[in-house]
Design a protein around this motif. Sequence first.
Motif, PDB file in Angstrom:
ATOM      1  N   THR A 145      50.675  49.292  58.157  1.00 35.47           N
ATOM      2  CA  THR A 145      51.816  49.834  57.864  1.00 35.47           C
ATOM      3  C   THR A 145      53.236  49.471  58.814  1.00 35.47           C
ATOM      4  N   ARG A 146      52.783  48.895  59.868  1.00 32.69           N
ATOM      5  CA  ARG A 146      53.937  48.056  60.759  1.00 32.69           C
ATOM      6  C   ARG A 146      54.878  47.174  59.452  1.00 32.69           C
ATOM      7  N   TRP A 147      53.924  46.718  58.719  1.00 33.53           N
ATOM      8  CA  TRP A 147      54.561  45.884  57.843  1.00 33.53           C
ATOM      9  C   TRP A 147      54.626  46.489  56.365  1.00 33.53           C
ATOM     10  N   GLN A 148      53.682  46.278  55.608  1.00 27.70           N
ATOM     11  CA  GLN A 148      53.255  46.990  54.334  1.00 27.70           C
ATOM     12  C   GLN A 148      51.776  47.021  54.005  1.00 27.70           C
ATOM     13  N   ALA A 149      51.112  48.000  53.645  1.00 28.15           N
ATOM     14  CA  ALA A 149      49.773  48.339  53.531  1.00 28.15           C
ATOM     15  C   ALA A 149      49.092  47.190  52.548  1.00 28.15           C
ATOM     16  N   TYR A 150      48.018  46.586  53.025  1.00 30.83           N
ATOM     17  CA  TYR A 150      47.351  45.774  52.168  1.00 30.83           C
ATOM     18  C   TYR A 150      45.755  45.941  52.586  1.00 30.83           C
ATOM     19  N   ARG A 151      45.126  46.257  51.183  1.00 29.11           N
ATOM     20  CA  ARG A 151      43.691  46.547  51.355  1.00 29.11           C
ATOM     21  C   ARG A 151      42.943  45.409  50.619  1.00 29.11           C
ATOM     22  N   GLY A 152      43.423  44.276  50.435  1.00 27.08           N
ATOM     23  CA  GLY A 152      42.290  43.510  49.754  1.00 27.08           C
ATOM     24  C   GLY A 152      42.092  43.930  48.146  1.00 27.08           C
ATOM     25  N   LEU A 153      40.917  43.495  47.687  1.00 32.26           N
ATOM     26  CA  LEU A 153      40.841  43.596  46.196  1.00 32.26           C
ATOM     27  C   LEU A 153      40.350  45.083  46.019  1.00 32.26           C
ATOM     28  N   GLU A 154      40.002  45.917  47.093  1.00 37.46           N
ATOM     29  CA  GLU A 154      39.613  47.324  46.606  1.00 37.46           C
ATOM     30  C   GLU A 154      40.897  48.128  46.054  1.00 37.46           C
ATOM     31  N   ALA A 155      41.947  47.722  46.592  1.00 32.72           N
ATOM     32  CA  ALA A 155      43.418  48.391  45.973  1.00 32.72           C
ATOM     33  C   ALA A 155      43.758  47.896  44.768  1.00 32.72           C
ATOM     34  N   THR A 156      43.237  46.802  44.263  1.00 32.00           N
ATOM     35  CA  THR A 156      43.703  46.248  42.969  1.00 32.00           C
ATOM     36  C   THR A 156      43.078  46.711  41.870  1.00 32.00           C
ATOM     37  N   TRP A 196      37.520  27.749  58.182  1.00 31.19           N
ATOM     38  CA  TRP A 196      37.877  28.156  56.924  1.00 31.19           C
ATOM     39  C   TRP A 196      36.703  28.942  56.253  1.00 31.19           C
ATOM     40  N   LEU A 197      36.730  30.061  55.831  1.00 28.44           N
ATOM     41  CA  LEU A 197      35.752  30.709  55.208  1.00 28.44           C
ATOM     42  C   LEU A 197      36.034  30.592  53.657  1.00 28.44           C
ATOM     43  N   GLN A 198      35.374  29.878  52.881  1.00 28.80           N
ATOM     44  CA  GLN A 198      35.762  29.847  51.486  1.00 28.80           C
ATOM     45  C   GLN A 198      34.701  30.001  50.473  1.00 28.80           C
ATOM     46  N   SER A 199      34.908  30.436  49.309  1.00 27.60           N
ATOM     47  CA  SER A 199      33.719  30.488  48.191  1.00 27.60           C
ATOM     48  C   SER A 199      34.199  30.448  46.878  1.00 27.60           C
ATOM     49  N   ASP A 200      33.757  29.555  46.170  1.00 29.16           N
ATOM     50  CA  ASP A 200      34.180  29.307  44.821  1.00 29.16           C
ATOM     51  C   ASP A 200      34.031  30.403  43.746  1.00 29.16           C
ATOM     52  N   GLY A 201      35.082  31.002  43.495  1.00 27.62           N
ATOM     53  CA  GLY A 201      35.180  32.338  42.509  1.00 27.62           C
ATOM     54  C   GLY A 201      34.640  33.502  42.982  1.00 27.62           C
ATOM     55  N   ALA A 202      34.328  33.686  44.316  1.00 26.53           N
ATOM     56  CA  ALA A 202      33.625  34.802  44.861  1.00 26.53           C
ATOM     57  C   ALA A 202      34.461  35.428  45.647  1.00 26.53           C
ATOM     58  N   ALA A 203      34.619  36.848  45.852  1.00 26.41           N
ATOM     59  CA  ALA A 203      35.372  37.284  46.964  1.00 26.41           C
ATOM     60  C   ALA A 203      34.661  37.399  48.299  1.00 26.41           C
ATOM     61  N   LEU A 204      35.630  37.011  49.215  1.00 27.02           N
ATOM     62  CA  LEU A 204      35.089  36.995  50.651  1.00 27.02           C
ATOM     63  C   LEU A 204      35.162  38.503  51.277  1.00 27.02           C
ATOM     64  N   VAL A 205      34.175  38.692  52.053  1.00 28.89           N
ATOM     65  CA  VAL A 205      34.219  40.098  52.580  1.00 28.89           C
ATOM     66  C   VAL A 205      34.472  40.244  53.993  1.00 28.89           C
ATOM     67  N   VAL A 206      35.284  40.918  54.344  1.00 30.01           N
ATOM     68  CA  VAL A 206      35.516  41.186  55.851  1.00 30.01           C
ATOM     69  C   VAL A 206      35.443  42.560  56.185  1.00 30.01           C
ATOM     70  N   ASN A 207      34.512  42.907  57.074  1.00 27.43           N
ATOM     71  CA  ASN A 207      34.148  44.084  57.722  1.00 27.43           C
ATOM     72  C   ASN A 207      33.934  45.143  56.228  1.00 27.43           C
ATOM     73  N   GLY A 208      33.157  44.367  55.314  1.00 29.32           N
ATOM     74  CA  GLY A 208      32.795  45.313  54.315  1.00 29.32           C
ATOM     75  C   GLY A 208      33.810  45.235  53.018  1.00 29.32           C
ATOM     76  N   ASN A 209      35.190  45.161  53.287  1.00 31.96           N
ATOM     77  CA  ASN A 209      36.224  45.096  52.213  1.00 31.96           C
ATOM     78  C   ASN A 209      36.273  43.764  51.514  1.00 31.96           C
ATOM     79  N   PRO A 210      36.374  43.600  50.302  1.00 32.50           N
ATOM     80  CA  PRO A 210      36.441  42.289  49.614  1.00 32.50           C
ATOM     81  C   PRO A 210      37.900  41.866  49.552  1.00 32.50           C
ATOM     82  N   TYR A 211      37.984  40.462  49.721  1.00 30.35           N
ATOM     83  CA  TYR A 211      39.332  39.965  49.669  1.00 30.35           C
ATOM     84  C   TYR A 211      39.472  38.341  48.647  1.00 30.35           C
ATOM     85  N   ALA A 212      40.578  38.365  48.020  1.00 31.19           N
ATOM     86  CA  ALA A 212      40.551  37.097  47.289  1.00 31.19           C
ATOM     87  C   ALA A 212      41.214  35.897  48.203  1.00 31.19           C
ATOM     88  N   GLY A 213      41.174  34.682  47.746  1.00 36.27           N
ATOM     89  CA  GLY A 213      41.753  33.689  48.440  1.00 36.27           C
ATOM     90  C   GLY A 213      40.842  33.094  49.441  1.00 36.27           C
TER      91      GLY A 213
END
Length: 312
Positions: free
Chosen positions: A220-231, A134-151
């Motif tokens: 889009t096989r399910w529904q599009a999700y781009r992490g924090l960049e789309a919020t 598990w990759l985790q960080s208190d209060g910071a965004a996790l970055v996957v291939n340059g894109n930020p994600y919560a959780g």
Amino acid sequence: MKRQGLLAIPLALGALGLGYGAQSLSSRPHGGQESALLEAFMAAPPPAADTHQSAQELRQLRAQRSANGLAEPSAGSPVDLEIRVALLAASQEPNLSATGRWQLVGRGGQLLERGQPGQVVNLDLFRRTAPEAWLQSDGAALVVNGNPYAGRIRIVNSGGLLSVINHLPLETYIQSVVGSEMPSSWSIEALKAQAVAARSYALAHMARPANRYWHLGDNTRWQAYRGLEATTPRTRQATASTAGLILSYQGAIVESLYAATRAITQEAHGHLGASMSQHGAQELAQQGMRYNAILGSYYQGASLARLRSGSR
């Protein structure tokens, strides 16, 4: 739009509504912590008895909905559900880091690695030493291939092949889906309709996961999700103002299909059930329709239900 049936996911039916057991949705690194258990209920009336009077009342109700929109359930306390989303493209060659200090923790809670902001996780070491982390960080965004994600990010190692799964709160996920599926500059009522449709679709797949590790994918096989960049502030507003609302049909969750235009909904979903046109939702919103009337015009026969926490 041509009237179609509703694709609904049946769940356990109670006397006054439907209960959705979310056991083990809040998965955490193993290490002596008890498994979290949360039950979510939809406050929705039971279907009417099949009588002539009930049928007449149902016709009147549908006519009223066409004019006023789906009835909105009373407000309730937020439900803290966690959704698991596979970051499918990233799983091929993941590059993981965080905007703050991070830790890579093994299945048993042991510390595998730690790093500073921007430092990349050494996945070669992980591949040789652990089946899961598990990759985790208190209060910071996790970055996957340059894109930020919560959780949190879960990495599953299957013989050197990695799966990257984002675990995050359902409402945070919906904020991103709204911005990934619709321009956030569109009418707030169209965005709210999208939030309810996205949440209902997500709940249907939480009840019927695609994989033992994740509920649904991020494309889009399910529904599009781009992490924090789309919020954005507007997608957060649309999500918060419809918090917990989903579509229900006869005590089941509606798998609320949708697509960009009416033509695409007919081509892609016409054989499956009712489907919302996103451009059509925007046009209706510009004509002054509220989100619940927009939803009622596409998902005919459905009701709005609200998730609430509690016991059976």
